[in-house]
Design a protein around this motif. Structure first.
Motif, PDB file in Angstrom:
ATOM      1  N   MET A   1       0.614  -1.205   0.042  1.00 62.01           N
ATOM      2  CA  MET A   1      -0.189  -0.147  -0.073  1.00 62.01           C
ATOM      3  C   MET A   1       0.921   1.402   0.171  1.00 62.01           C
ATOM      4  O   MET A   1       2.027   1.697   1.093  1.00 62.01           O
ATOM      5  CB  MET A   1      -1.373   0.077   1.002  1.00 62.01           C
ATOM      6  N   THR A   5      -1.966   6.703   0.304  1.00 61.10           N
ATOM      7  CA  THR A   5      -3.002   6.061   0.430  1.00 61.10           C
ATOM      8  C   THR A   5      -3.287   5.381   1.752  1.00 61.10           C
ATOM      9  O   THR A   5      -4.244   5.648   2.298  1.00 61.10           O
ATOM     10  CB  THR A   5      -3.440   4.776  -0.239  1.00 61.10           C
ATOM     11  N   TYR A   6      -2.163   5.533   2.554  1.00 60.54           N
ATOM     12  CA  TYR A   6      -1.950   4.941   4.374  1.00 60.54           C
ATOM     13  C   TYR A   6      -2.246   5.951   4.859  1.00 60.54           C
ATOM     14  O   TYR A   6      -2.886   6.028   6.508  1.00 60.54           O
ATOM     15  CB  TYR A   6      -1.026   3.918   4.128  1.00 60.54           C
TER      16      TYR A   6
END
Length: 260
Positions: A1, A5-6
């Motif tokens: 990821m 995004t995280y």
């Protein structure tokens, strides 16, 4: 990821918890469009050439878009509040993507807007508005509405980071109420003076409103209007792309610079 995004997901969760802990503001922002629908629909509908249910069918898409345009005000106030209280400075010290914080705010606003659209549409159905187009077109209308809200939220985030003051953001955000008035959200533009009609039809709100009316099957597309209104879906996508392309990088850059 990916890091963005995280980190963006973490900031999305923070913003949603923040909204949950301020239920009064949430209730106000969700009920105001419904109140306006009932007021405008029954008061203005008795004074215009489109009375009753006909005007309310014309009005519902306009109010949806006017509410989406309020992303400027909410985005501005939340970003200014966090900056003024030093939250942005603390977040900036964390090892995360610079785009994560404004992106999380914009995404959380989108989630809340999507949830708030449902009761508004139910009230619209109760007062006589109907979806006359296909289910696919209706889904496209909702998607376009949310895209426009996402674009206007980036404008607000940038302005909020720029002002860095809750009171200034509140006053400036309150001035955005004039934007739907200079559009076709509440009344048709064909009766306006020439120069004012041009201004109204090049207002992004007019293009998105016309697109929603067309996709919902509530009103035909005016062919003698300015290009964004005469080609409302293409015009709406153009406006959304321009707004996001301009204000998202500006907001991320401003956040990264901080007080400097």
């Amino acid at each position: 990821m990916s890091t963005l995004t995280y980190d963006g997901g973490a900031m999305l969760g923070r913003q949603l918890r923040r909204i949950r802990n301020n239920p009064g503001l949430l209730i106000l922002t969700q009920t105001m469009p419904i109140t306006m629908l009932l007021f405008f629909g029954y008061v203005f509908g008795s004074a215009l050439a489109m009375p009753g249910e006909q005007y309310r069918s014309f009005l519902v898409p306009g109010l949806l878009v006017a509410t989406a345009a309020n992303g400027i005000m909410t985005g501005m106030f939340q970003a200014a509040q966090d900056t003024h209280r030093g939250v942005m400075d603390r977040l900036r010290t964390l090892p995360m993507s610079r785009a994560a914080v404004p992106l999380g705010q914009a995404a959380a606003d989108l989630v809340v807007t999507a949830a708030g659209t449902v009761p508004f549409l139910l009230v619209g159905l109760a007062v006589g508005w109907r979806i006359e187009g296909s289910a696919l077109d209706a889904a496209g209308a909702v998607a376009l509405l949310l895209l426009f809200r996402f674009a206007t939220t980036w404008i607000g985030i940038f302005l909020g980071l720029l002002t860095r003051n809750e009171e200034a953001a509140g006053q400036l955000g309150g001035a955005t109420f004039i934007l739907p008035l200079l559009s076709n959200a509440y009344i048709p533009t064909n009766g306006l003076p020439g120069w004012l009609r041009t201004v109204a039809e090049w207002n992004p709100i007019s293009a998105v409103t016309t697109a929603l009316r067309d996709l919902f099957g509530n009103a035909p597309v005016p062919q003698d209007a300015a290009w964004p209104v005469a080609h409302p879906v293409a015009g709406s996508l153009m406006w959304c792309a321009v707004l996001i392309a301009v204000f998202a990088p500006l907001a991320v850059r401003r956040y990264g610079r901080g007080e400097g």
